[in-house]
Design an enzyme around this catalytic site. Structure first.
Site, short mmCIF file in Angstrom:
data_model
loop_
_atom_site.label_atom_id
_atom_site.label_comp_id
_atom_site.label_asym_id
_atom_site.label_seq_id
_atom_site.Cartn_x
_atom_site.Cartn_y
_atom_site.Cartn_z
N LYS A 1 0.84 -1.20 0.00
CA LYS A 1 0.00 0.00 0.00
C LYS A 1 0.88 1.25 0.00
O LYS A 1 2.08 1.17 0.27
CB LYS A 1 -0.94 -0.02 1.21
CG LYS A 1 -0.24 -0.03 2.56
CD LYS A 1 -1.23 -0.40 3.68
CE LYS A 1 -0.53 -0.44 5.02
NZ LYS A 1 -1.38 -0.99 6.09
N ARG B 1 -11.26 -0.01 14.56
CA ARG B 1 -11.12 0.76 13.33
C ARG B 1 -12.08 0.22 12.28
O ARG B 1 -12.85 0.97 11.69
CB ARG B 1 -9.66 0.67 12.86
CG ARG B 1 -9.35 1.41 11.59
CD ARG B 1 -7.87 1.41 11.28
NE ARG B 1 -7.37 0.12 10.83
CZ ARG B 1 -6.11 -0.09 10.42
NH1 ARG B 1 -5.26 0.91 10.42
NH2 ARG B 1 -5.73 -1.28 10.02
N HIS C 1 -6.81 -7.63 13.26
CA HIS C 1 -5.59 -6.82 13.15
C HIS C 1 -5.13 -6.40 14.54
O HIS C 1 -5.92 -5.92 15.34
CB HIS C 1 -5.91 -5.59 12.28
CG HIS C 1 -4.70 -4.78 11.91
ND1 HIS C 1 -3.58 -5.33 11.35
CD2 HIS C 1 -4.45 -3.45 12.03
CE1 HIS C 1 -2.68 -4.37 11.12
NE2 HIS C 1 -3.19 -3.22 11.53
N ARG D 1 0.57 -10.91 7.22
CA ARG D 1 0.53 -9.68 6.40
C ARG D 1 1.70 -8.79 6.80
O ARG D 1 1.64 -8.09 7.81
CB ARG D 1 -0.79 -8.93 6.65
CG ARG D 1 -2.05 -9.77 6.45
CD ARG D 1 -3.29 -8.91 6.63
NE ARG D 1 -3.30 -8.20 7.90
CZ ARG D 1 -3.88 -8.65 9.01
NH1 ARG D 1 -4.51 -9.80 9.02
NH2 ARG D 1 -3.83 -7.93 10.13
N TYR E 1 14.34 30.33 6.43
CA TYR E 1 13.11 31.05 6.77
C TYR E 1 12.97 31.18 8.27
O TYR E 1 13.20 30.23 9.01
CB TYR E 1 11.89 30.28 6.25
CG TYR E 1 11.73 30.31 4.75
CD1 TYR E 1 11.52 31.51 4.08
CD2 TYR E 1 11.74 29.12 4.03
CE1 TYR E 1 11.34 31.52 2.70
CE2 TYR E 1 11.56 29.12 2.65
CZ TYR E 1 11.37 30.33 2.00
OH TYR E 1 11.19 30.34 0.66
N CYS F 1 13.25 23.79 4.10
CA CYS F 1 12.39 24.50 3.15
C CYS F 1 11.57 23.50 2.36
O CYS F 1 11.74 22.29 2.48
CB CYS F 1 13.22 25.32 2.17
SG CYS F 1 14.46 26.36 2.93
N MET F 2 10.71 23.99 1.48
CA MET F 2 9.89 23.10 0.66
C MET F 2 10.77 22.23 -0.25
O MET F 2 10.52 21.04 -0.41
CB MET F 2 8.91 23.91 -0.19
CG MET F 2 7.93 23.04 -0.95
SD MET F 2 6.83 23.96 -2.04
CE MET F 2 5.71 24.72 -0.89
N ASP F 3 11.82 22.83 -0.83
CA ASP F 3 12.61 22.14 -1.85
C ASP F 3 14.09 21.98 -1.52
O ASP F 3 14.83 21.38 -2.29
CB ASP F 3 12.51 22.89 -3.18
CG ASP F 3 11.12 23.39 -3.44
OD1 ASP F 3 10.20 22.56 -3.44
OD2 ASP F 3 10.93 24.61 -3.60
C1 LIG Z 1 -0.63 -1.96 6.68
C2 LIG Z 1 -1.21 -3.21 7.21
C3 LIG Z 1 -0.39 -4.33 7.49
C4 LIG Z 1 1.12 -4.27 7.42
O1 LIG Z 1 1.59 -3.66 8.61
P1 LIG Z 1 3.17 -3.56 8.93
O2 LIG Z 1 3.20 -3.00 10.31
O3 LIG Z 1 3.75 -2.63 7.92
O4 LIG Z 1 3.71 -4.92 8.84
C5 LIG Z 1 -1.02 -5.50 7.87
N1 LIG Z 1 -2.36 -5.58 7.98
C6 LIG Z 1 -3.17 -4.53 7.74
C7 LIG Z 1 -4.65 -4.68 7.89
C8 LIG Z 1 -2.63 -3.31 7.37
O5 LIG Z 1 -3.44 -2.26 7.15
#
Ligand SMILES: *Cc1c(COP(=O)(O)O)cnc(C)c1O
Length: 400
Positions: free
Chosen positions: A36, A130, A160, A216, A260, A307-309
Protein backbone atom coordinates in the site's frame (compact mmCIF):
# COMPACT_ATOMS: atom_id res chain seq x y z
CA UNK A 1 17.85 13.40 -12.34
CA UNK A 2 18.77 16.94 -13.35
CA UNK A 3 17.87 18.32 -9.95
CA UNK A 4 20.40 16.21 -8.08
CA UNK A 5 18.22 14.41 -5.58
CA UNK A 6 17.26 10.77 -5.92
CA UNK A 7 16.31 7.63 -4.03
CA UNK A 8 17.85 4.23 -4.52
CA UNK A 9 15.52 1.30 -3.98
CA UNK A 10 17.64 -1.73 -3.21
CA UNK A 11 15.86 -4.79 -4.56
CA UNK A 12 18.53 -7.15 -3.27
CA UNK A 13 17.66 -5.95 0.23
CA UNK A 14 13.93 -6.46 -0.44
CA UNK A 15 14.62 -9.97 -1.70
CA UNK A 16 16.77 -10.88 1.29
CA UNK A 17 14.20 -9.48 3.72
CA UNK A 18 11.38 -11.48 2.16
CA UNK A 19 13.46 -14.65 2.20
CA UNK A 20 14.47 -14.24 5.81
CA UNK A 21 10.85 -13.58 6.83
CA UNK A 22 9.72 -16.59 4.82
CA UNK A 23 12.19 -18.83 6.58
CA UNK A 24 10.85 -17.61 9.91
CA UNK A 25 7.21 -18.51 9.26
CA UNK A 26 5.54 -21.21 11.31
CA UNK A 27 2.09 -22.44 10.34
CA UNK A 28 1.54 -19.78 7.69
CA UNK A 29 1.77 -21.17 4.19
CA UNK A 30 1.17 -17.78 2.68
CA UNK A 31 3.16 -14.59 2.95
CA UNK A 32 1.30 -11.45 2.00
CA UNK A 33 3.46 -8.38 1.50
CA UNK A 34 1.82 -5.02 1.98
CA UNK A 35 2.50 -2.69 -0.95
CA UNK A 36 0.00 0.00 0.00
CA UNK A 37 0.93 3.68 -0.23
CA UNK A 38 3.06 3.09 -3.32
CA UNK A 39 4.88 0.22 -1.66
CA UNK A 40 5.66 2.30 1.46
CA UNK A 41 7.13 4.87 -0.88
CA UNK A 42 9.44 2.43 -2.69
CA UNK A 43 7.22 2.01 -5.79
CA UNK A 44 4.36 -0.50 -5.55
CA UNK A 45 4.72 -2.22 -8.91
CA UNK A 46 8.49 -2.63 -8.66
CA UNK A 47 8.24 -3.91 -5.09
CA UNK A 48 5.39 -6.26 -6.01
CA UNK A 49 7.43 -7.93 -8.74
CA UNK A 50 10.47 -8.34 -6.53
CA UNK A 51 8.69 -9.69 -3.46
CA UNK A 52 6.64 -12.14 -5.52
CA UNK A 53 9.74 -13.56 -7.12
CA UNK A 54 11.38 -13.72 -3.66
CA UNK A 55 8.64 -15.98 -2.32
CA UNK A 56 5.71 -13.79 -1.30
CA UNK A 57 2.37 -15.33 -2.31
CA UNK A 58 -0.04 -12.42 -1.85
CA UNK A 59 -0.12 -8.63 -1.96
CA UNK A 60 -1.99 -6.22 0.28
CA UNK A 61 -3.18 -2.71 -0.55
CA UNK A 62 -5.30 -0.06 1.11
CA UNK A 63 -7.76 0.67 -1.69
CA UNK A 64 -9.26 -0.60 -4.90
CA UNK A 65 -7.37 2.09 -6.81
CA UNK A 66 -4.08 0.69 -5.55
CA UNK A 67 -5.14 -2.83 -6.51
CA UNK A 68 -6.14 -1.76 -10.02
CA UNK A 69 -2.77 -0.12 -10.57
CA UNK A 70 -1.16 -3.51 -9.98
CA UNK A 71 -3.69 -5.50 -12.02
CA UNK A 72 -3.44 -3.11 -14.95
CA UNK A 73 0.33 -3.53 -14.89
CA UNK A 74 -0.13 -7.28 -15.24
CA UNK A 75 0.24 -8.53 -11.64
CA UNK A 76 -1.81 -11.72 -11.32
CA UNK A 77 -1.02 -12.70 -7.69
CA UNK A 78 -3.84 -12.57 -5.12
CA UNK A 79 -4.43 -9.03 -3.88
CA UNK A 80 -6.34 -8.14 -0.72
CA UNK A 81 -7.72 -4.66 -0.05
CA UNK A 82 -7.30 -4.01 3.70
CA UNK A 83 -9.49 -0.92 3.80
CA UNK A 84 -13.21 -0.34 3.34
CA UNK A 85 -14.73 -1.26 -0.01
CA UNK A 86 -18.38 -0.46 -0.64
CA UNK A 87 -20.65 -3.11 -2.22
CA UNK A 88 -20.78 -0.96 -5.36
CA UNK A 89 -17.01 -0.71 -5.65
CA UNK A 90 -16.84 -4.45 -4.97
CA UNK A 91 -18.27 -5.04 -8.48
CA UNK A 92 -15.05 -3.66 -9.90
CA UNK A 93 -12.98 -5.66 -7.42
CA UNK A 94 -14.75 -8.83 -8.54
CA UNK A 95 -14.18 -8.00 -12.18
CA UNK A 96 -10.44 -7.66 -11.54
CA UNK A 97 -10.23 -10.65 -9.20
CA UNK A 98 -9.25 -8.50 -6.21
CA UNK A 99 -10.26 -9.69 -2.73
CA UNK A 100 -12.09 -7.27 -0.48
CA UNK A 101 -12.31 -6.86 3.28
CA UNK A 102 -15.84 -6.75 4.65
CA UNK A 103 -16.23 -5.58 8.21
CA UNK A 104 -19.77 -4.25 8.16
CA UNK A 105 -23.09 -5.93 7.76
CA UNK A 106 -23.92 -6.40 4.07
CA UNK A 107 -27.04 -8.37 4.90
CA UNK A 108 -28.95 -5.13 5.40
CA UNK A 109 -27.45 -3.27 2.44
CA UNK A 110 -28.13 -3.09 -1.22
CA UNK A 111 -25.54 -5.47 -2.64
CA UNK A 112 -25.49 -5.87 -6.43
CA UNK A 113 -25.04 -9.17 -8.23
CA UNK A 114 -21.46 -9.77 -9.22
CA UNK A 115 -20.69 -10.78 -12.77
CA UNK A 116 -17.62 -12.66 -11.56
CA UNK A 117 -17.36 -14.22 -8.08
CA UNK A 118 -16.30 -11.74 -5.40
CA UNK A 119 -13.70 -12.97 -2.90
CA UNK A 120 -14.37 -11.74 0.61
CA UNK A 121 -12.26 -11.64 3.76
CA UNK A 122 -14.37 -10.96 6.82
CA UNK A 123 -12.72 -8.78 9.40
CA UNK A 124 -13.38 -9.24 13.09
CA UNK A 125 -12.93 -6.46 15.63
CA UNK A 126 -10.78 -7.55 18.56
CA UNK A 127 -9.28 -4.34 19.89
CA UNK A 128 -8.10 -1.99 17.18
CA UNK A 129 -11.52 -0.36 16.91
CA UNK A 130 -11.12 0.76 13.33
CA UNK A 131 -12.81 -1.70 10.98
CA UNK A 132 -14.49 -5.05 11.46
CA UNK A 133 -17.52 -6.85 12.87
CA UNK A 134 -17.99 -5.86 16.48
CA UNK A 135 -20.05 -8.88 17.48
CA UNK A 136 -19.95 -12.59 16.74
CA UNK A 137 -23.65 -12.58 15.94
CA UNK A 138 -23.44 -10.04 13.11
CA UNK A 139 -20.46 -11.89 11.70
CA UNK A 140 -22.37 -15.20 11.75
CA UNK A 141 -25.29 -13.51 10.01
CA UNK A 142 -22.90 -12.32 7.36
CA UNK A 143 -21.48 -15.84 6.98
CA UNK A 144 -24.99 -17.22 6.47
CA UNK A 145 -25.64 -14.50 3.89
CA UNK A 146 -22.39 -15.38 2.08
CA UNK A 147 -23.40 -19.03 1.95
CA UNK A 148 -26.63 -18.06 0.27
CA UNK A 149 -24.84 -16.27 -2.58
CA UNK A 150 -23.12 -18.16 -5.32
CA UNK A 151 -21.47 -15.02 -6.69
CA UNK A 152 -19.50 -14.51 -3.47
CA UNK A 153 -16.69 -16.68 -2.08
CA UNK A 154 -15.75 -16.64 1.59
CA UNK A 155 -11.99 -16.58 1.22
CA UNK A 156 -10.66 -15.32 4.52
CA UNK A 157 -11.27 -14.30 8.12
CA UNK A 158 -8.95 -11.99 9.99
CA UNK A 159 -8.26 -9.47 12.67
CA UNK A 160 -5.59 -6.82 13.15
CA UNK A 161 -3.29 -6.35 16.13
CA UNK A 162 -2.99 -2.85 17.57
CA UNK A 163 -0.01 -3.24 19.90
CA UNK A 164 2.10 -6.14 18.62
CA UNK A 165 5.07 -3.78 18.37
CA UNK A 166 4.85 -2.65 22.01
CA UNK A 167 7.02 -3.80 24.88
CA UNK A 168 4.17 -5.80 26.44
CA UNK A 169 2.13 -8.69 25.04
CA UNK A 170 -1.06 -8.37 27.05
CA UNK A 171 -3.07 -6.32 24.53
CA UNK A 172 -2.18 -8.70 21.68
CA UNK A 173 -2.98 -11.72 23.81
CA UNK A 174 -6.41 -10.30 24.59
CA UNK A 175 -7.00 -9.68 20.88
CA UNK A 176 -5.87 -13.18 19.88
CA UNK A 177 -8.03 -14.56 22.69
CA UNK A 178 -11.13 -12.88 21.20
CA UNK A 179 -10.23 -14.12 17.73
CA UNK A 180 -9.83 -17.66 19.11
CA UNK A 181 -13.24 -17.46 20.79
CA UNK A 182 -14.74 -16.63 17.41
CA UNK A 183 -12.90 -19.50 15.72
CA UNK A 184 -14.09 -21.83 18.44
CA UNK A 185 -17.71 -20.82 17.78
CA UNK A 186 -17.27 -21.29 14.03
CA UNK A 187 -15.82 -24.76 14.52
CA UNK A 188 -18.63 -25.63 16.92
CA UNK A 189 -21.09 -24.70 14.20
CA UNK A 190 -19.18 -26.82 11.71
CA UNK A 191 -18.25 -24.09 9.30
CA UNK A 192 -15.42 -24.86 6.93
CA UNK A 193 -12.65 -22.48 7.90
CA UNK A 194 -11.45 -19.99 5.33
CA UNK A 195 -7.93 -18.57 5.29
CA UNK A 196 -7.18 -17.23 8.80
CA UNK A 197 -4.83 -14.34 9.51
CA UNK A 198 -3.99 -11.89 12.27
CA UNK A 199 -0.38 -10.73 12.14
CA UNK A 200 1.29 -7.66 10.70
CA UNK A 201 5.12 -7.50 10.76
CA UNK A 202 5.15 -7.04 14.52
CA UNK A 203 2.87 -10.00 15.21
CA UNK A 204 4.76 -12.14 12.71
CA UNK A 205 8.13 -11.44 14.30
CA UNK A 206 6.80 -11.61 17.82
CA UNK A 207 4.93 -14.87 18.16
CA UNK A 208 4.67 -17.81 15.76
CA UNK A 209 1.39 -18.81 17.42
CA UNK A 210 -0.19 -15.77 15.82
CA UNK A 211 0.77 -16.75 12.26
CA UNK A 212 -2.31 -18.85 11.36
CA UNK A 213 -2.52 -19.49 7.57
CA UNK A 214 -1.16 -16.21 6.28
CA UNK A 215 0.82 -13.26 7.64
CA UNK A 216 0.53 -9.68 6.40
CA UNK A 217 3.99 -8.17 6.41
CA UNK A 218 4.80 -4.60 5.48
CA UNK A 219 7.52 -2.66 7.26
CA UNK A 220 9.81 -5.65 7.86
CA UNK A 221 10.01 -6.37 4.13
CA UNK A 222 11.30 -2.84 3.65
CA UNK A 223 14.00 -3.52 6.21
CA UNK A 224 12.79 -1.84 9.38
CA UNK A 225 11.53 -3.07 12.73
CA UNK A 226 7.92 -2.07 13.47
CA UNK A 227 9.02 -0.01 16.46
CA UNK A 228 11.99 0.92 18.58
CA UNK A 229 10.53 -0.98 21.54
CA UNK A 230 10.77 -4.23 19.68
CA UNK A 231 13.76 -6.54 19.41
CA UNK A 232 13.44 -8.43 16.19
CA UNK A 233 14.68 -11.99 15.77
CA UNK A 234 15.87 -11.61 12.17
CA UNK A 235 18.36 -9.43 10.33
CA UNK A 236 16.66 -6.92 8.07
CA UNK A 237 18.23 -4.58 5.59
CA UNK A 238 16.82 -1.13 4.78
CA UNK A 239 15.88 -0.91 1.10
CA UNK A 240 15.30 2.82 0.79
CA UNK A 241 18.17 5.29 0.44
CA UNK A 242 17.80 9.03 -0.17
CA UNK A 243 20.57 11.24 -1.54
CA UNK A 244 21.13 14.76 -2.78
CA UNK A 245 24.11 16.47 -4.39
CA UNK A 246 25.45 19.64 -2.76
CA UNK A 247 24.31 22.68 -4.76
CA UNK A 248 26.30 25.32 -2.88
CA UNK A 249 29.02 25.60 -0.26
CA UNK A 250 29.16 28.89 1.59
CA UNK A 251 30.39 30.49 4.79
CA UNK A 252 28.67 32.85 7.22
CA UNK A 253 30.01 34.95 10.10
CA UNK A 254 28.92 34.70 13.73
CA UNK A 255 25.54 36.37 14.17
CA UNK A 256 24.26 35.58 10.68
CA UNK A 257 21.21 33.36 10.31
CA UNK A 258 20.05 30.50 8.12
CA UNK A 259 16.70 29.84 6.47
CA UNK A 260 13.11 31.05 6.77
CA UNK A 261 12.35 32.58 10.11
CA UNK A 262 16.09 32.85 10.86
CA UNK A 263 15.75 30.02 13.37
CA UNK A 264 19.47 29.22 13.22
CA UNK A 265 21.89 31.86 14.42
CA UNK A 266 25.60 31.18 13.88
CA UNK A 267 27.66 31.41 17.09
CA UNK A 268 30.87 31.31 15.10
CA UNK A 269 32.06 31.29 11.51
CA UNK A 270 29.98 28.49 9.97
CA UNK A 271 30.23 26.63 6.68
CA UNK A 272 27.01 25.59 5.01
CA UNK A 273 26.10 23.06 2.34
CA UNK A 274 22.79 23.43 0.52
CA UNK A 275 21.00 20.22 -0.59
CA UNK A 276 18.08 20.05 -3.08
CA UNK A 277 15.72 18.10 -0.83
CA UNK A 278 12.89 19.64 1.19
CA UNK A 279 9.63 18.89 2.87
CA UNK A 280 7.79 18.64 -0.46
CA UNK A 281 10.06 15.69 -1.17
CA UNK A 282 9.16 13.99 2.08
CA UNK A 283 11.98 15.24 4.26
CA UNK A 284 9.94 16.50 7.19
CA UNK A 285 10.06 20.06 8.39
CA UNK A 286 10.06 18.74 11.94
CA UNK A 287 13.75 17.89 11.37
CA UNK A 288 14.56 21.62 11.17
CA UNK A 289 17.58 22.32 13.40
CA UNK A 290 17.60 18.73 14.71
CA UNK A 291 17.98 16.29 11.82
CA UNK A 292 21.30 15.32 10.36
CA UNK A 293 22.80 13.89 7.19
CA UNK A 294 26.15 12.41 6.18
CA UNK A 295 28.72 13.94 3.84
CA UNK A 296 32.06 12.25 3.22
CA UNK A 297 31.20 9.78 5.93
CA UNK A 298 30.72 12.50 8.53
CA UNK A 299 27.70 13.81 10.35
CA UNK A 300 26.30 17.21 9.32
CA UNK A 301 23.44 18.80 11.25
CA UNK A 302 20.42 20.33 9.55
CA UNK A 303 20.50 24.04 10.33
CA UNK A 304 17.61 26.44 9.90
CA UNK A 305 14.13 25.41 8.91
CA UNK A 306 13.79 22.73 6.24
CA UNK A 307 12.39 24.50 3.15
CA UNK A 308 9.89 23.10 0.66
CA UNK A 309 12.61 22.14 -1.85
CA UNK A 310 15.96 22.56 -0.10
CA UNK A 311 17.72 22.21 3.22
CA UNK A 312 20.97 23.47 4.69
CA UNK A 313 23.64 21.53 6.59
CA UNK A 314 26.41 22.64 8.93
CA UNK A 315 29.66 21.39 7.41
CA UNK A 316 32.03 23.55 9.49
CA UNK A 317 33.93 20.49 10.76
CA UNK A 318 33.95 18.50 7.54
CA UNK A 319 36.96 19.13 5.34
CA UNK A 320 36.89 19.36 1.59
CA UNK A 321 33.15 19.47 0.89
CA UNK A 322 32.55 20.82 -2.58
CA UNK A 323 29.81 21.49 -5.08
CA UNK A 324 28.32 18.21 -6.33
CA UNK A 325 29.37 16.04 -3.35
CA UNK A 326 26.83 13.42 -2.44
CA UNK A 327 24.84 13.85 0.77
CA UNK A 328 23.13 10.89 2.43
CA UNK A 329 19.75 11.92 3.81
CA UNK A 330 19.03 8.34 4.88
CA UNK A 331 20.14 4.83 4.03
CA UNK A 332 23.66 3.57 3.34
CA UNK A 333 26.23 6.37 3.43
CA UNK A 334 27.18 7.38 -0.07
CA UNK A 335 30.77 6.51 -0.98
CA UNK A 336 33.06 9.58 -1.12
CA UNK A 337 33.54 8.95 -4.82
CA UNK A 338 29.93 9.73 -5.60
CA UNK A 339 29.77 13.09 -7.24
CA UNK A 340 27.17 14.83 -9.37
CA UNK A 341 29.45 15.16 -12.41
CA UNK A 342 30.49 11.54 -12.49
CA UNK A 343 26.99 10.42 -11.71
CA UNK A 344 25.44 12.28 -14.61
CA UNK A 345 28.14 11.18 -16.99
CA UNK A 346 27.76 7.51 -16.10
CA UNK A 347 24.01 7.70 -15.97
CA UNK A 348 24.06 8.97 -19.55
CA UNK A 349 26.62 6.58 -20.96
CA UNK A 350 25.87 3.28 -19.24
CA UNK A 351 22.66 1.51 -18.43
CA UNK A 352 21.83 3.46 -15.34
CA UNK A 353 21.23 0.71 -12.85
CA UNK A 354 24.15 -1.42 -14.02
CA UNK A 355 26.51 1.32 -13.05
CA UNK A 356 24.61 1.93 -9.85
CA UNK A 357 24.81 -1.68 -8.86
CA UNK A 358 28.57 -1.70 -9.25
CA UNK A 359 29.06 1.72 -7.72
CA UNK A 360 26.56 1.25 -4.96
CA UNK A 361 26.95 -2.34 -3.92
CA UNK A 362 30.70 -2.46 -4.11
CA UNK A 363 31.16 0.66 -2.04
CA UNK A 364 28.01 2.10 -0.50
CA UNK A 365 26.67 -1.18 0.79
CA UNK A 366 29.79 -1.67 2.92
CA UNK A 367 28.98 1.61 4.65
CA UNK A 368 26.78 2.00 7.72
CA UNK A 369 23.17 3.13 7.48
CA UNK A 370 21.65 6.41 8.57
CA UNK A 371 18.48 4.83 9.88
CA UNK A 372 14.99 6.14 9.26
CA UNK A 373 14.25 5.08 12.83
CA UNK A 374 16.78 7.59 14.07
CA UNK A 375 15.43 10.43 11.92
CA UNK A 376 11.85 9.50 12.74
CA UNK A 377 12.66 9.63 16.44
CA UNK A 378 14.19 13.11 16.08
CA UNK A 379 11.24 14.26 13.95
CA UNK A 380 8.61 12.85 16.35
CA UNK A 381 7.24 10.32 13.88
CA UNK A 382 7.85 6.72 12.75
CA UNK A 383 9.83 5.20 9.90
CA UNK A 384 6.57 4.27 8.14
CA UNK A 385 5.55 7.90 7.78
CA UNK A 386 8.92 9.00 6.41
CA UNK A 387 8.90 6.21 3.79
CA UNK A 388 5.37 6.97 2.60
CA UNK A 389 6.15 10.66 2.53
CA UNK A 390 8.81 10.26 -0.17
CA UNK A 391 7.30 12.30 -2.96
CA UNK A 392 6.85 11.31 -6.62
CA UNK A 393 9.13 14.26 -7.35
CA UNK A 394 12.11 12.20 -6.19
CA UNK A 395 13.27 9.83 -8.96
CA UNK A 396 13.55 6.25 -7.71
CA UNK A 397 16.46 4.31 -9.09
CA UNK A 398 15.68 0.64 -8.81
CA UNK A 399 18.83 -1.35 -8.27
CA UNK A 400 18.34 -5.07 -8.75
C1 LIG B 1 -0.63 -1.96 6.68
C2 LIG B 1 -1.21 -3.21 7.21
C3 LIG B 1 -0.39 -4.33 7.49
C4 LIG B 1 1.12 -4.27 7.42
O1 LIG B 1 1.59 -3.66 8.61
P1 LIG B 1 3.17 -3.56 8.93
O2 LIG B 1 3.20 -3.00 10.31
O3 LIG B 1 3.75 -2.63 7.92
O4 LIG B 1 3.71 -4.92 8.84
C5 LIG B 1 -1.02 -5.50 7.87
N1 LIG B 1 -2.36 -5.58 7.98
C6 LIG B 1 -3.17 -4.53 7.74
C7 LIG B 1 -4.65 -4.68 7.89
C8 LIG B 1 -2.63 -3.31 7.37
O5 LIG B 1 -3.44 -2.26 7.15
Amino acid sequence: MYRGSFAIVDHQALTRNVKVIRSYLGSAKRLLISVKANGYGHGSLEVAKTVLSAGATDLGVASLEEALTLREAGITAPILIFGYTSPRAACVAAEYDVSVTVGDDWTKQDVPDFAKPLKVHLKYETGMNRLGFTSQETLFEMVRWLEGRNDVTWEGLFTHLACADGDQDDHSRRQIGRFEELLHELRRRNYAMPLLHASNSAGTLRNAEWHYDLVRVGIAAYGYAPSLEMDIPVNLEPALNLYGFVTRVSEIEAGETVGYGATFVARQKTRIATVPVGYADGYPRSLSNCGYAFIRGQKAKVIGNVCMDQLMLDITNINGVKLGDCVTLYGHYAPNTWHAEKFHELAETSRQTDWLREGFFDQGKQNPVLSLDELAFLGHTISYELMCALSPRIPRLHVR
